[in-house]
Enzyme design. Structure first.
Site, PDB file in Angstrom:
ATOM      1  N   GLY A 178       1.453   1.622   0.466  1.00 18.96           N
ATOM      2  CA  GLY A 178       0.994   2.694   1.356  1.00 18.96           C
ATOM      3  C   GLY A 178      -0.464   3.047   1.071  1.00 18.96           C
ATOM      4  O   GLY A 178      -0.844   3.205  -0.073  1.00 18.96           O
TER       5      GLY A 178
ATOM      6  N   ARG B 162       7.505  10.524  -0.057  1.00 19.36           N
ATOM      7  CA  ARG B 162       8.610   9.604  -0.405  1.00 19.36           C
ATOM      8  C   ARG B 162       9.663  10.327  -1.232  1.00 19.36           C
ATOM      9  O   ARG B 162      10.055  11.432  -0.852  1.00 19.36           O
ATOM     10  CB  ARG B 162       8.057   8.368  -1.116  1.00 19.36           C
ATOM     11  CG  ARG B 162       8.081   7.202  -0.148  1.00 19.36           C
ATOM     12  CD  ARG B 162       8.014   5.821  -0.693  1.00 19.36           C
ATOM     13  NE  ARG B 162       7.260   5.606  -1.886  1.00 19.36           N
ATOM     14  CZ  ARG B 162       6.944   4.412  -2.346  1.00 19.36           C
ATOM     15  NH1 ARG B 162       7.300   3.349  -1.647  1.00 19.36           N
ATOM     16  NH2 ARG B 162       6.286   4.248  -3.460  1.00 19.36           N
TER      17      ARG B 162
ATOM     18  N   ARG C 104       2.527  -4.681   3.142  1.00 18.19           N
ATOM     19  CA  ARG C 104       3.707  -4.831   2.284  1.00 18.19           C
ATOM     20  C   ARG C 104       4.115  -6.291   2.425  1.00 18.19           C
ATOM     21  O   ARG C 104       4.429  -6.752   3.511  1.00 18.19           O
ATOM     22  CB  ARG C 104       4.815  -3.871   2.732  1.00 18.19           C
ATOM     23  CG  ARG C 104       4.398  -2.423   2.474  1.00 18.19           C
ATOM     24  CD  ARG C 104       5.593  -1.489   2.389  1.00 18.19           C
ATOM     25  NE  ARG C 104       5.241  -0.308   1.631  1.00 18.19           N
ATOM     26  CZ  ARG C 104       4.808   0.838   2.157  1.00 18.19           C
ATOM     27  NH1 ARG C 104       4.636   0.945   3.448  1.00 18.19           N
ATOM     28  NH2 ARG C 104       4.533   1.863   1.376  1.00 18.19           N
TER      29      ARG C 104
ATOM     30  N   ASP D 263       3.882   2.164  -7.308  1.00 18.70           N
ATOM     31  CA  ASP D 263       4.730   1.475  -8.295  1.00 18.70           C
ATOM     32  C   ASP D 263       5.082   0.050  -7.881  1.00 18.70           C
ATOM     33  O   ASP D 263       5.161  -0.843  -8.726  1.00 18.70           O
ATOM     34  CB  ASP D 263       5.981   2.303  -8.620  1.00 18.70           C
ATOM     35  CG  ASP D 263       6.795   2.658  -7.389  1.00 18.70           C
ATOM     36  OD1 ASP D 263       6.304   2.425  -6.269  1.00 18.70           O
ATOM     37  OD2 ASP D 263       7.913   3.156  -7.546  1.00 18.70           O
TER      38      ASP D 263
ATOM     39  N   THR E 215      -1.890   6.433  -4.366  1.00 16.93           N
ATOM     40  CA  THR E 215      -0.771   6.820  -3.485  1.00 16.93           C
ATOM     41  C   THR E 215      -0.825   8.322  -3.277  1.00 16.93           C
ATOM     42  O   THR E 215      -1.077   9.064  -4.226  1.00 16.93           O
ATOM     43  CB  THR E 215       0.600   6.426  -4.082  1.00 16.93           C
ATOM     44  OG1 THR E 215       1.622   7.170  -3.410  1.00 16.93           O
ATOM     45  CG2 THR E 215       0.722   6.725  -5.568  1.00 16.93           C
TER      46      THR E 215
ATOM     47  N   ASP F 299       1.637  10.139  -2.792  1.00 13.91           N
ATOM     48  CA  ASP F 299       2.895  10.762  -3.219  1.00 13.91           C
ATOM     49  C   ASP F 299       2.862  11.382  -4.619  1.00 13.91           C
ATOM     50  O   ASP F 299       3.720  12.181  -4.959  1.00 13.91           O
ATOM     51  CB  ASP F 299       4.030   9.727  -3.175  1.00 13.91           C
ATOM     52  CG  ASP F 299       4.154   9.077  -1.809  1.00 13.91           C
ATOM     53  OD1 ASP F 299       3.846   9.753  -0.818  1.00 13.91           O
ATOM     54  OD2 ASP F 299       4.538   7.896  -1.748  1.00 13.91           O
TER      55      ASP F 299
ATOM     56  N   ASP G 239       3.695   9.956  -7.309  1.00 17.05           N
ATOM     57  CA  ASP G 239       4.981   9.614  -7.937  1.00 17.05           C
ATOM     58  C   ASP G 239       4.846   8.606  -9.081  1.00 17.05           C
ATOM     59  O   ASP G 239       5.770   7.859  -9.365  1.00 17.05           O
ATOM     60  CB  ASP G 239       5.972   9.105  -6.885  1.00 17.05           C
ATOM     61  CG  ASP G 239       5.455   7.891  -6.127  1.00 17.05           C
ATOM     62  OD1 ASP G 239       4.288   7.512  -6.329  1.00 17.05           O
ATOM     63  OD2 ASP G 239       6.218   7.321  -5.333  1.00 17.05           O
TER      64      ASP G 239
HETATM   65  P1  ADP Z   1       3.521   0.924  -3.400  1.00 22.04           P
HETATM   66  O1  ADP Z   1       2.640   0.038  -4.213  1.00 22.04           O
HETATM   67  O2  ADP Z   1       2.766   1.980  -2.657  1.00 22.04           O
HETATM   68  O3  ADP Z   1       4.688   1.445  -4.198  1.00 22.04           O
HETATM   69  P2  ADP Z   1       5.286  -1.048  -2.161  1.00 22.04           P
HETATM   70  O4  ADP Z   1       6.489  -0.646  -2.931  1.00 22.04           O
HETATM   71  O5  ADP Z   1       5.448  -1.366  -0.718  1.00 22.04           O
HETATM   72  O6  ADP Z   1       4.120   0.029  -2.220  1.00 22.04           O
HETATM   73  O7  ADP Z   1       4.693  -2.331  -2.921  1.00 22.04           O
HETATM   74  C1  ADP Z   1       3.496  -2.933  -2.481  1.00 22.04           C
HETATM   75  C2  ADP Z   1       3.591  -4.441  -2.598  1.00 22.04           C
HETATM   76  O8  ADP Z   1       3.689  -4.807  -3.981  1.00 22.04           O
HETATM   77  C3  ADP Z   1       4.797  -5.099  -1.941  1.00 22.04           C
HETATM   78  O9  ADP Z   1       4.642  -5.306  -0.568  1.00 22.04           O
HETATM   79  C4  ADP Z   1       4.876  -6.410  -2.678  1.00 22.04           C
HETATM   80  O10 ADP Z   1       3.938  -7.340  -2.182  1.00 22.04           O
HETATM   81  C5  ADP Z   1       4.463  -5.997  -4.087  1.00 22.04           C
HETATM   82  N1  ADP Z   1       5.679  -5.753  -4.893  1.00 22.04           N
HETATM   83  C6  ADP Z   1       6.519  -4.699  -4.826  1.00 22.04           C
HETATM   84  N2  ADP Z   1       7.569  -4.835  -5.660  1.00 22.04           N
HETATM   85  C7  ADP Z   1       7.397  -6.022  -6.279  1.00 22.04           C
HETATM   86  C8  ADP Z   1       8.149  -6.758  -7.247  1.00 22.04           C
HETATM   87  N3  ADP Z   1       9.287  -6.281  -7.759  1.00 22.04           N
HETATM   88  N4  ADP Z   1       7.653  -7.963  -7.652  1.00 22.04           N
HETATM   89  C9  ADP Z   1       6.507  -8.438  -7.135  1.00 22.04           C
HETATM   90  N5  ADP Z   1       5.770  -7.792  -6.212  1.00 22.04           N
HETATM   91  C10 ADP Z   1       6.194  -6.614  -5.775  1.00 22.04           C
END
Ligand code: ADP
Length: 354
Positions: A15, A175, A76, A107, A129, A131, A133
């Site tokens: 995000g 979130r 994402r 995260d 972010t 959030d 969080d």
């Molecule tokens: P944020 O970073 O804001 O928490 P997301 O959870 O959508 O947002 O994660 C961002 C991107 O990081 C994902 O689209 C993916 O490419 C990568 N990512 C998330 N989780 C994993 C994971 N367990 N292993 C590898 N890459 C990940």
């Protein structure tokens, strides 16, 4: 021997958040000033897999410190979670001779960063972010701007609520975290706040609105965190039914994610961006830059992720075993303090006599 860095990559992922541009600028300028080239990876991890990047010069990051969103774009990318996608990303790093990566996001982004670093690409995370969080840091890039946007928007709702003697129930982003809702509710003088961290006393909220209306109060604001899912519209209906106060529902949604970053977010982004380059060039990896007690500190990414899970109650078997007794005690202290803060401020907002 310490590795000589010649080229690093920077990306924004997950995000988007106001201040991400300021962080990219800081990373770029700090690296260039130390003779290190910078590749701006387009669209988060997707750009890394599909080899979409630009060589950033100082002029590319000129005039972006003040802009919301992220000029590198975000995405994402599910492909990145697969071994095949990960291997393609590593190949692209090798092709461009990228010695390390700064990943700006939440995260999920840090989980991706860990996966890269265990496969030999040093990676440093910056919490970007709205959030807030990421438990390891007191504040994330974008959080302050998002809260200020909520303030501006809801102050407008307050004007019209006061004119028409109404209540407005407003759902705000965050979130699973109630940080934005709790802080903005306090700053707005909301009559009640609903957050995922503390059980909501609806009866007390209704009684308070009835009492205040009898006392002549015309308008009411109730802030609901999106973390309490599908709750706000129903609450608005029940307030109207049970108190007789006409009640509207509003959802600010992604409005809160846009806009020019505040001073606090620009300063935070700049400090963390410079610190990330310092860490990478010092040969460090798998760290997330945090700000605690006004100091920038580097925290192990695994520690940060485990702390988040511990806080949310989503630890998996054996996760805590990697940490020493002192580290576990430090985690428990942070968690206890954060929970106590939520409890205290929830009570403060909901109980304040008006
Ligand atoms: P944020 O970073 O804001 O928490 P997301 O959870 O959508 O947002 O994660 C961002 C991107 O990081 C994902 O689209 C993916 O490419 C990568 N990512 C998330 N989780 C994993 C994971 N367990 N292993 C590898 N890459 C990940």
């Amino acid at each position: 021997m310490e590795k000589k860095f010649r080229k690093i990559g920077v990306l924004t992922s997950g995000g988007d958040a106001p201040g991400m541009n300021a962080a990219v600028r800081a990373v770029t300028r700090a690296a260039l000033s130390r003779g290190v080239e910078v590749m701006g990876i387009i669209g988060g991890y997707r750009g890394l897999i599909h080899d979409e990047m630009i060589n950033l010069k100082a002029r590319n990051v000129s005039n972006i410190i003040n802009r919301g969103g992220t000029f590198l774009y975000s995405d994402r990318c599910l492909e990145f979670k697969t071994e095949e996608g990960m291997q393609r990303a590593i190949e692209v790093c090798k092709k461009h001779e990228i010695d390390g990566i700064v990943a700006i996001g939440g995260d999920g982004t840090f989980r991706g960063a860990t996966d890269l670093s265990v496969r030999g690409i040093p990676t440093i995370g910056i919490p970007g972010t709205i959030d807030n969080d990421i438990t390891a840091t007191e504040t994330t890039i974008g959080f302050d701007t998002a809260m200020n946007t909520v303030l501006q928007m809801v102050d407008r709702l307050r004007d019209t609520c006061e004119s028409h003697a109404r209540c407005n129930v407003v759902e705000v982003m965050g979130r699973g975290a109630g940080d934005i809702a709790l802080n903005t509710a306090m700053a707005l003088g909301a009559v009640a706040v609903v957050i995922p961290e503390v059980a909501f006393d609806e009866e007390a909220c209704m009684a308070k609105i009835r009492r205040l209306r009898e006392d002549g109060k015309r308008s009411f604001l109730v802030i609901v965190s999106e973390g309490v899912e599908k709750f706000a519209p129903g609450l608005a209906k029940r307030i109207e039914e049970q108190t007789g106060v006409e009640t509207k529902y509003a959802c600010l949604a992604h409005v809160v994610r846009g806009g020019d970053p505040t001073l606090a977010d620009r300063v935070l982004a700049t400090k963390l961006g410079v610190a990330a380059v310092d860490q990478l060039l010092a040969g460090k990896s798998n760290l997330v830059l945090c700000q605690n007690n006004s100091q920038v500190v580097a925290v192990d990414i695994l520690y940060s992720q485990c702390l988040d899970r511990y806080y949310k109650g989503t630890l998996k078997d054996g996760m805590l075993e990697k940490f020493s007794a002192d580290e576990k005690a430090a985690m428990e202290k942070v968690i206890a303090e954060k929970k106590e803060e939520f409890r205290k401020y929830y009570a403060m907002v909901n109980d304040l006599a008006q």
